[in-house]
Scaffold this motif. Structure first.
Motif, PDB file in Angstrom:
ATOM      1  N   THR A 355       0.741  -1.369  -0.051  1.00 34.92           N
ATOM      2  CA  THR A 355      -0.040   0.016   0.109  1.00 34.92           C
ATOM      3  C   THR A 355       0.891   1.200  -0.124  1.00 34.92           C
ATOM      4  O   THR A 355       1.775   1.532   0.788  1.00 34.92           O
ATOM      5  CB  THR A 355      -0.960   0.172   1.193  1.00 34.92           C
ATOM      6  OG1 THR A 355      -1.918   1.072   1.177  1.00 34.92           O
ATOM      7  CG2 THR A 355      -0.134   0.210   2.617  1.00 34.92           C
ATOM      8  N   GLY A 356       0.599   2.264  -0.870  1.00 25.93           N
ATOM      9  CA  GLY A 356       1.235   3.663  -0.777  1.00 25.93           C
ATOM     10  C   GLY A 356       2.470   3.459  -1.622  1.00 25.93           C
ATOM     11  O   GLY A 356       3.297   4.586  -1.850  1.00 25.93           O
ATOM     12  N   LYS A 359       1.067   2.412  -6.912  1.00 22.74           N
ATOM     13  CA  LYS A 359       0.507   1.686  -7.992  1.00 22.74           C
ATOM     14  C   LYS A 359      -0.390   2.698  -8.718  1.00 22.74           C
ATOM     15  O   LYS A 359      -0.257   2.373  -9.987  1.00 22.74           O
ATOM     16  CB  LYS A 359      -0.337   0.634  -7.435  1.00 22.74           C
ATOM     17  CG  LYS A 359       0.679  -0.548  -6.587  1.00 22.74           C
ATOM     18  CD  LYS A 359      -0.070  -1.596  -6.343  1.00 22.74           C
ATOM     19  CE  LYS A 359      -1.078  -1.346  -4.955  1.00 22.74           C
ATOM     20  NZ  LYS A 359      -0.499  -0.939  -3.858  1.00 22.74           N
ATOM     21  N   ALA A 361      -0.205   5.888  -8.961  1.00 19.17           N
ATOM     22  CA  ALA A 361       0.469   6.884  -9.805  1.00 19.17           C
ATOM     23  C   ALA A 361       0.981   6.192 -11.111  1.00 19.17           C
ATOM     24  O   ALA A 361       1.280   6.781 -12.124  1.00 19.17           O
ATOM     25  CB  ALA A 361       1.661   7.441  -8.871  1.00 19.17           C
ATOM     26  N   ASP A 425      -8.342  -0.712  -8.694  1.00 19.45           N
ATOM     27  CA  ASP A 425      -7.425  -0.930  -7.395  1.00 19.45           C
ATOM     28  C   ASP A 425      -8.015  -1.769  -6.496  1.00 19.45           C
ATOM     29  O   ASP A 425      -9.107  -1.947  -6.389  1.00 19.45           O
ATOM     30  CB  ASP A 425      -7.299   0.489  -6.706  1.00 19.45           C
ATOM     31  CG  ASP A 425      -6.005   0.756  -6.009  1.00 19.45           C
ATOM     32  OD1 ASP A 425      -5.349  -0.320  -5.972  1.00 19.45           O
ATOM     33  OD2 ASP A 425      -5.781   1.759  -5.260  1.00 19.45           O
ATOM     34  N   ARG A 542       2.904   7.152   0.353  1.00 18.80           N
ATOM     35  CA  ARG A 542       1.820   8.101   0.766  1.00 18.80           C
ATOM     36  C   ARG A 542       2.273   8.475   2.170  1.00 18.80           C
ATOM     37  O   ARG A 542       1.861   9.596   2.665  1.00 18.80           O
ATOM     38  CB  ARG A 542       0.499   7.006   0.949  1.00 18.80           C
ATOM     39  CG  ARG A 542      -0.520   7.757   1.708  1.00 18.80           C
ATOM     40  CD  ARG A 542      -2.068   6.729   1.490  1.00 18.80           C
ATOM     41  NE  ARG A 542      -2.483   6.544   0.432  1.00 18.80           N
ATOM     42  CZ  ARG A 542      -2.490   5.584  -0.042  1.00 18.80           C
ATOM     43  NH1 ARG A 542      -1.902   4.290   0.442  1.00 18.80           N
ATOM     44  NH2 ARG A 542      -2.930   5.264  -1.287  1.00 18.80           N
ATOM     45  N   ARG A 545       4.565  11.223   1.799  1.00 20.47           N
ATOM     46  CA  ARG A 545       3.928  12.544   1.622  1.00 20.47           C
ATOM     47  C   ARG A 545       3.002  13.064   2.727  1.00 20.47           C
ATOM     48  O   ARG A 545       3.262  14.244   3.082  1.00 20.47           O
ATOM     49  CB  ARG A 545       2.912  12.085   0.263  1.00 20.47           C
ATOM     50  CG  ARG A 545       2.208  13.465   0.000  1.00 20.47           C
ATOM     51  CD  ARG A 545       1.332  13.166  -1.371  1.00 20.47           C
ATOM     52  NE  ARG A 545       1.955  12.852  -2.484  1.00 20.47           N
ATOM     53  CZ  ARG A 545       2.775  13.628  -3.221  1.00 20.47           C
ATOM     54  NH1 ARG A 545       3.024  14.885  -3.021  1.00 20.47           N
ATOM     55  NH2 ARG A 545       3.240  13.104  -4.246  1.00 20.47           N
TER      56      ARG A 545
HETATM   57  N1  LIG Z   1       6.852   8.252  -7.914  1.00 26.21           N
HETATM   58  C1  LIG Z   1       5.989   9.049  -7.289  1.00 26.21           C
HETATM   59  N2  LIG Z   1       6.574  10.306  -7.034  1.00 26.21           N
HETATM   60  C2  LIG Z   1       5.988  11.227  -6.375  1.00 26.21           C
HETATM   61  N3  LIG Z   1       4.946  10.782  -5.430  1.00 26.21           N
HETATM   62  C3  LIG Z   1       4.536   9.535  -5.630  1.00 26.21           C
HETATM   63  C4  LIG Z   1       5.004   8.580  -6.624  1.00 26.21           C
HETATM   64  N4  LIG Z   1       4.449   7.457  -6.494  1.00 26.21           N
HETATM   65  C5  LIG Z   1       3.398   7.615  -5.691  1.00 26.21           C
HETATM   66  N5  LIG Z   1       3.249   8.992  -5.035  1.00 26.21           N
HETATM   67  C6  LIG Z   1       2.341   9.350  -4.215  1.00 26.21           C
HETATM   68  O1  LIG Z   1       2.290   8.598  -3.182  1.00 26.21           O
HETATM   69  C7  LIG Z   1       0.864   8.473  -2.646  1.00 26.21           C
HETATM   70  C8  LIG Z   1       0.326   6.716  -2.835  1.00 26.21           C
HETATM   71  O2  LIG Z   1       0.313   6.776  -4.020  1.00 26.21           O
HETATM   72  P1  LIG Z   1      -0.593   5.656  -4.716  1.00 26.21           P
HETATM   73  O3  LIG Z   1      -1.910   5.993  -4.346  1.00 26.21           O
HETATM   74  O4  LIG Z   1      -0.384   5.639  -6.170  1.00 26.21           O
HETATM   75  O5  LIG Z   1      -0.137   4.294  -3.979  1.00 26.21           O
HETATM   76  P2  LIG Z   1      -1.132   2.980  -4.203  1.00 26.21           P
HETATM   77  O6  LIG Z   1       0.185   1.834  -4.439  1.00 26.21           O
HETATM   78  O7  LIG Z   1      -2.061   2.851  -5.326  1.00 26.21           O
HETATM   79  O8  LIG Z   1      -1.765   3.035  -2.708  1.00 26.21           O
HETATM   80  P3  LIG Z   1      -2.870   1.687  -2.352  1.00 26.21           P
HETATM   81  O9  LIG Z   1      -2.499   0.434  -2.526  1.00 26.21           O
HETATM   82  O10 LIG Z   1      -3.004   2.030  -0.885  1.00 26.21           O
HETATM   83  O11 LIG Z   1      -3.892   2.321  -3.236  1.00 26.21           O
HETATM   84  C9  LIG Z   1       0.184   9.579  -3.401  1.00 26.21           C
HETATM   85  O12 LIG Z   1       0.194  10.677  -2.745  1.00 26.21           O
HETATM   86  C10 LIG Z   1       1.089   9.736  -4.783  1.00 26.21           C
HETATM   87  O13 LIG Z   1       0.989  10.829  -5.205  1.00 26.21           O
END
Ligand SMILES: Nc1ncnc2c1ncn2[C@@H]1O[C@H](COP(=O)(O)OP(=O)(O)OP(=O)(O)O)[C@@H](O)[C@H]1O
Length: 651
Positions: A355-356, A359, A361, A425, A542, A545
């Protein structure tokens, strides 16, 4: 008639100390006179404190919601400091109505019986002499101890109260700590009384900074004995150096309490606005010496840049494709190269990762790189909506499909994404029955809305993501095997942040984005970057951030320091760090706090507890170092003497 305040205080003086008993005594006597003559309160009636109804309480709280948001910090901190000693903490509005109550589960019944409850009104007009009410009338902190309360039924209570003023000098609330069954000796309340005043001042300062955030703000530590350095004063000025506002206690010092005359910075201090800004840019975070022209006193200052309107946001990640990810980690780069080859090839892409870890992005970047980048990118988190709603959310429904359906029906995410990219997702959380229908969308390119009889053609790229082990779910009968094989063709695993070799670049990039959004310019010292890069970040980018967003919001200096990061991050034991997939062992995960505390302790010891020298070695102002010592619970060997000196300074 009970004894007068002076009776109970006889022999209780300790000269000039934090309690300032003499002035309290006069004020208490004046308050008793008001209670008798003006409010005509009978001290023997056992009337309970008036309590606002739930609706009235909600209205009052809503009315002052921005104050409450800022004041939470001080209320929470005071509560943490005193709750284990049997105190509850109240925050009231300017009329004495309790808008925030923090108790203690084991004592709440007794507190409630004594009227300490959300909505309770503690004005002098209703309760007679009491901490909150008398602090409101006098516009000054006060300790009202046991029999000093006017009503007999409040006699066992001790109340330390301090008013909180807004930037316009208006009284916006009162912070109060109370305990029942307090010891007879009122000197026993010295520390709590002090803490209440400190936290009220911290709230007041935060209100000032919030109100003046679009201007340059100088935070100024008072000169003189080191213990007064815990108190920071504020002065706001515009780009031309015109002083716009001065915090209350500084105004009392600099302008003898008079209205703020129209002055420029260089009329008051030995530096111009231009010189201050230049110096702050040259040595971010370093304290700036500032001499007051009128009395020659030397202050230590820090400059906080104005929060400007956020600049236009950079192009969305979708438009910038993979450039938005700014990845330098070899595994991420390899995934990017591979995924570029399969985009637009009618393959469903599956992204795996904690998580975070980015994915979504990454999915947006895929969309941004695809031929469909000008069409919609539509995301649905299957874990975030109730199972019963996924079907209609995803496939839409026709008019009258079920009770409560909008008259005209609604398009599902699949139809909305047609022509573009659908991001599903947490696909592992999709109910089995819907997996069959999803398979039809993927295989046939058609969707049947709820309540519809005819399928509708759709043309879209699908990217799915999960942190679950889908193969194990197939074995357990929780995930359709045919869907699994369809998804399992183009699989990309995103490494956790702690496994990435480019985590320093990721930290810098996310910080740049947060600074741009906040309109701030803050330095990130190498030592802090090092510590952040060594942390395990179980919530990945996440969590990073959010931690950076918090630090940027609370940082009053020109540079971030570990103390600006969330407490949870500072104390939580980080998750264990697995061996990096590349074989490169990431640095040992450490608690940031542990390192921050150790660093400060080491410097203090090295400098033989000379605060100025240690502050310089750590690269912060003395006042900042004091705040950090307080936060990390570091007590100087001579703290007891210093505490007394601190107390004396106030009176
Ligand atoms: N390469 C990156 N550069 C900057 N910020 C990023 C990058 N990848 C992800 N983020 C930031 O990290 C946070 C989490 O990213 P994201 O939602 O894509 O994660 P996820 O793996 O889809 O999480 P989950 O599995 O919980 O849904 C967001 O605020 C996103 O903007």
């Amino acid at each position: 008639m009970q004894g007068r305040p002076g009776d109970s205080l006889a022999g209780g003086h300790f000269a000039g100390g934090v309690l300032s008993l003499l002035s309290n005594e006069e004020r208490l006597q004046a308050s008793w006179r008001r209670s008798e003559e003006r409010y005509r309160i009978d001290p023997d009636t056992r009337a309970k404190a008036r309590v606002l109804s739930a609706a009235e309480c909600r209205d009052v709280r809503e009315h002052m919601s921005s104050f409450l948001r800022i004041a939470q910090l001080g209320v929470t901190r005071l509560h943490e400091q005193v709750r284990d000693s049997g105190y509850c903490v109240l925050l009231t509005n300017g009329q004495g109505a309790t808008v925030e109550f923090r108790g203690n589960p084991s004592l709440d019944g007794e507190f409630r019986r004594r009227g300490f409850i959300l909505g309770a009104c503690w004005s002098e007009g209703e309760e007679g002499t009491c901490g909150v009410g008398t602090a409101i009338v006098d516009r000054a902190p006060i300790l009202v101890h046991r029999e000093e309360h006017f009503r007999n039924h409040n006699n066992g209570i001790t109340c330390s109260a301090a008013p909180v003023f807004g930037p316009e000098d208006e009284l916006v609330g009162v912070l109060n700590a109370s305990a029942f069954a307090a010891p007879e000796n009122r000197n026993s309340q010295a520390v709590v009384y002090r803490l209440v005043q400190q936290n009220a001042l911290a709230i007041e300062n935060a209100l000032f900074v919030e109100a003046c955030k679009s201007a340059w703000i100088l935070s100024i530590s008072a000169p003189g004995d080191c213990w007064s350095l815990g108190e920071v004063h504020f002065l706001a000025f515009d780009d031309g150096g015109q002083i716009l506002a001065v915090s209350r206690r500084l105004r009392a010092g600099l302008f003898a309490g008079a209205a703020l005359p129209s002055r420029r910075l260089e009329d008051i201090f030995d530096q111009s606005a231009v010189a201050l800004v230049k110096r702050a840019h040259e040595r971010p975070g370093a304290p700036i010496p500032l001499r007051c022209l009128a009395n020659g006193l030397l202050f230590e200052a820090q400059l906080r840049a104005p929060v400007r309107e956020a600049p236009p946001r950079p192009a969305t990640s979708a438009r910038r494709g993979f450039d938005a990810l700014a990845a330098e980690d070899p595994r991420v780069l390899e995934s990017i190269e591979r995924v570029k080859r399969v985009v637009d090839r009618k393959l469903t892409i599956l992204l795996l990762g904690e998580t975070g870890s980015g994915k979504e992005a990454f999915a947006k970047a895929i969309h941004g790189h695809s031929q469909r980048c000008d069409k919609p990118f539509v995301a649905l988190n299957c874990a975030a909506i109730p199972e019963s709603l996924i079907e209609s959310e995803l496939f839409g429904y026709k008019e009258g499909a079920f009770t409560g359906a909008k008259v005209k029906g609604a398009k599902g995410k699949v139809q909305q994404a047609s022509g573009g990219t659908l991001f599903l997702d947490e696909i592992g959380d999709m109910p089995l029955a819907l997996q069959t229908r999803l398979l039809r969308v993927l295989a046939e390119g058609e969707v049947v809305a709820l309540g519809a009889s005819e399928p509708e053609k759709v043309d879209l790229n699908v990217v799915c993501a999960t942190h679950r082990d889908l193969a194990a779910m197939v074995r357990a009968g929780l995930f359709r095997e045919d869907l699994f094989y369809r998804l399992n063709a183009a699989v990309f695993r995103l490494p956790a942040l702690r496994e990435r070799s480019d985590r320093r670049e990721v930290i810098r990039q996310v910080l740049d984005e947060e600074l741009a959004t906040a309109g701030r310019a803050l330095a990130l010292p190498e030592g802090v970057l090092e510590q952040l890069a060594a942390y395990a970040w179980p919530g990945n980018i996440r969590e990073l951030r959010n931690a950076l967003r918090f630090a940027v919001a609370v940082c009053d200096d020109n540079a971030l320091a570990l103390a600006h990061f969330p407490e949870s991050l500072m104390v939580a034991a980080p998750a264990p760090v697995p061996q990096s997939l590349t074989g490169e062992a990431p640095p040992a995960a450490r608690s940031i706090a542990a390192d921050g505390r150790e660093q400060i302790l080491a410097e203090l010891r090295r400098c033989h507890w000379n605060i100025s020298a240690a502050a310089e070695a750590v690269g912060v102002s003395r006042s900042t170092l004091y705040r950090r010592m307080q936060r990390f619970g570091i007590v100087a060997p001579n703290a007891a003497d210093a505490m007394e000196a601190h107390a004396r300074l106030d009176h």
